[in-house]
Design a protein around this motif. Structure first.
Motif, PDB file in Angstrom:
ATOM      1  N   PRO A 130      34.828  33.230  43.349  1.00 21.12           N
ATOM      2  CA  PRO A 130      33.973  32.046  43.140  1.00 21.12           C
ATOM      3  C   PRO A 130      34.728  30.814  42.666  1.00 21.12           C
ATOM      4  CG  PRO A 130      32.909  34.008  42.286  1.00 21.12           C
ATOM      5  CD  PRO A 130      34.293  34.423  42.661  1.00 21.12           C
ATOM      6  N   SER A 140      33.116  29.210  47.607  1.00 23.26           N
ATOM      7  CA  SER A 140      31.762  29.713  47.422  1.00 23.26           C
ATOM      8  C   SER A 140      31.442  30.794  48.446  1.00 23.26           C
ATOM      9  CB  SER A 140      30.746  28.566  47.553  1.00 23.26           C
ATOM     10  OG  SER A 140      30.830  27.981  48.849  1.00 23.26           O
ATOM     11  N   GLY A 141      30.580  31.715  48.059  1.00 20.11           N
ATOM     12  CA  GLY A 141      30.134  32.740  48.981  1.00 20.11           C
ATOM     13  C   GLY A 141      31.230  33.736  49.324  1.00 20.11           C
ATOM     14  N   VAL A 142      31.141  34.243  50.552  1.00 22.76           N
ATOM     15  CA  VAL A 142      32.089  35.248  51.055  1.00 22.76           C
ATOM     16  C   VAL A 142      33.048  34.576  52.022  1.00 22.76           C
ATOM     17  CG1 VAL A 142      32.340  37.445  52.276  1.00 22.76           C
ATOM     18  CG2 VAL A 142      30.354  37.052  50.819  1.00 22.76           C
ATOM     19  N   LEU A 143      34.320  34.844  51.841  1.00 21.69           N
ATOM     20  CA  LEU A 143      35.352  34.277  52.713  1.00 21.69           C
ATOM     21  C   LEU A 143      35.238  34.880  54.109  1.00 21.69           C
ATOM     22  CD1 LEU A 143      37.921  32.402  52.403  1.00 21.69           C
ATOM     23  CD2 LEU A 143      39.235  34.524  52.292  1.00 21.69           C
ATOM     24  N   HIS A 183      38.663  43.139  52.149  1.00 19.95           N
ATOM     25  CA  HIS A 183      37.738  44.260  52.326  1.00 19.95           C
ATOM     26  C   HIS A 183      37.812  44.858  53.724  1.00 19.95           C
ATOM     27  CE1 HIS A 183      34.286  41.203  53.468  1.00 19.95           C
ATOM     28  NE2 HIS A 183      35.250  41.235  54.352  1.00 19.95           N
ATOM     29  N   ALA A 212      40.605  38.510  54.619  1.00 18.40           N
ATOM     30  CA  ALA A 212      39.724  39.033  53.583  1.00 18.40           C
ATOM     31  C   ALA A 212      40.041  40.517  53.407  1.00 18.40           C
ATOM     32  CB  ALA A 212      38.269  38.831  53.971  1.00 18.40           C
ATOM     33  N   GLU A 219      38.783  46.144  47.214  1.00 18.81           N
ATOM     34  CA  GLU A 219      39.124  44.887  46.560  1.00 18.81           C
ATOM     35  C   GLU A 219      39.139  44.995  45.036  1.00 18.81           C
ATOM     36  OE1 GLU A 219      37.708  41.755  50.018  1.00 18.81           O
ATOM     37  OE2 GLU A 219      36.608  41.816  48.121  1.00 18.81           O
ATOM     38  N   SER A 262      37.575  38.926  49.170  1.00 16.27           N
ATOM     39  CA  SER A 262      36.602  38.162  49.953  1.00 16.27           C
ATOM     40  C   SER A 262      35.677  37.307  49.097  1.00 16.27           C
ATOM     41  CB  SER A 262      35.769  39.115  50.817  1.00 16.27           C
ATOM     42  OG  SER A 262      35.074  40.045  49.990  1.00 16.27           O
ATOM     43  N   ARG A 263      35.622  37.612  47.793  1.00 13.03           N
ATOM     44  CA  ARG A 263      34.802  36.819  46.876  1.00 13.03           C
ATOM     45  C   ARG A 263      35.660  36.374  45.695  1.00 13.03           C
ATOM     46  NH1 ARG A 263      29.174  37.180  47.534  1.00 13.03           N
ATOM     47  NH2 ARG A 263      28.482  38.772  49.027  1.00 13.03           N
ATOM     48  N   ASP A 291      40.595  34.083  39.325  1.00 11.91           N
ATOM     49  CA  ASP A 291      39.280  33.887  38.707  1.00 11.91           C
ATOM     50  C   ASP A 291      39.336  33.024  37.444  1.00 11.91           C
ATOM     51  OD1 ASP A 291      40.393  35.525  36.774  1.00 11.91           O
ATOM     52  OD2 ASP A 291      39.005  37.196  37.070  1.00 11.91           O
TER      53      ASP A 291
END
Length: 261
Positions: free
Chosen positions: A153, A157-160, A225, A223, A230, A150-151, A95
């Protein structure tokens, strides 16, 4: 020892470079508060892929955290992506948060020692096992296993998608292998998937996947999750994992079948 290795009885090696949590004294002393829980670890992957030993695959797993050295980056630290990424010796979390407190980043000599004592042994074992498989079977199959939140940013972008297959845009394996993996993904409806999306394969896939020389390599970025929490405490979810594992077994089965020579 910088890794765990279990030899198998199939022409298949499963590499898990980012599940390690061990730290060197220098890295442990310098970690920022955000990095101390080791958030960018590929949590629980040895447990998720515990069926691999039963089917006879060789399994190579790194013991040390990627915050010490990233086993899936090139030794010259050349960037793998033109977008945001992390390097051989990560200084930021996914991040963008600093890994180390100010003034506590390991120095160059220490990092070179990690390259020699941690990175090189893992890759030497990987190379030796692929050579053994080629000598015994005439070819070798490499499945590089990864996972990520899965996220993120900063990275995408968005959800993997749930299943992120990478073949270095088709360079690391034959079209037959790629097609077989896509067939498995298309045959199920639970998980979203993509081939050569944000994650096309890291250094391991790109360096060792040489289908013309008899080595087929594929990376799978999951991902997280789908089998764990996560966020802290990054807990394992048995029910979710039990749903995911059959698909993983099918993907590996497809690699074994399509990669056979």
């Amino acid at each position: 020892m910088s890794f765990d290795f279990i030899p198998g009885r199939l022409p298949l090696l499963i590499s898990i470079p980012h599940a390690g949590t061990q730290l060197t004294p220098e890295v442990e002393a310098g970690l920022s508060d955000a990095a101390r829980p080791l958030p960018d670890t590929d949590w629980h992957l040895p447990q998720l892929y515990d069926f691999a030993q039963d089917i006879g695959a060789s399994v190579l797993t790194g013991r040390y955290s990627r915050f010490v050295i990233d086993l899936n980056r090139p030794p010259d630290d050349r960037p793998l992506y033109t977008t945001a990424t992390t390097g051989l010796w990560p200084e930021t979390l996914f991040d963008g948060t600093p890994v180390f407190r100010p003034g506590m980043t390991p120095d160059r000599a220490t990092r070179q020692r990690y390259l020699q004592t941690l990175w090189q042994p893992y890759h030497q074992q990987l190379q030796q096992e692929l050579a053994r498989l080629k000598a015994q079977y005439g070819y070798a199959l490499l499945f590089d296993a990864h996972s990520i939140a899965s996220r993120v940013p900063r990275l995408f972008s968005g959800v993997l998608p749930d299943l992120n297959l990478g073949t270095s845009d088709g360079a690391s394996c034959s079209a037959a292998v790629s097609d077989a993996l896509e067939q498995v993904c298309n045959a199920q409806q639970r998980y979203s998937w993509v081939l050569n999306g944000r994650f096309k394969g890291g250094y391991i896939t790109r360096a060792y996947g040489q289908p013309a020389q008899g080595v087929e390599a594929v990376q799978l970025e999951l991902a997280q999750h789908n089998y764990m929490d996560e966020s802290l405490t990054f807990a394992w979810h048995p029910a979710r994992a039990s749903q995911l594992q059959p698909v993983l077994q099918q993907l590996i089965g497809a690699l074994l079948a399509a990669g056979k020579r």
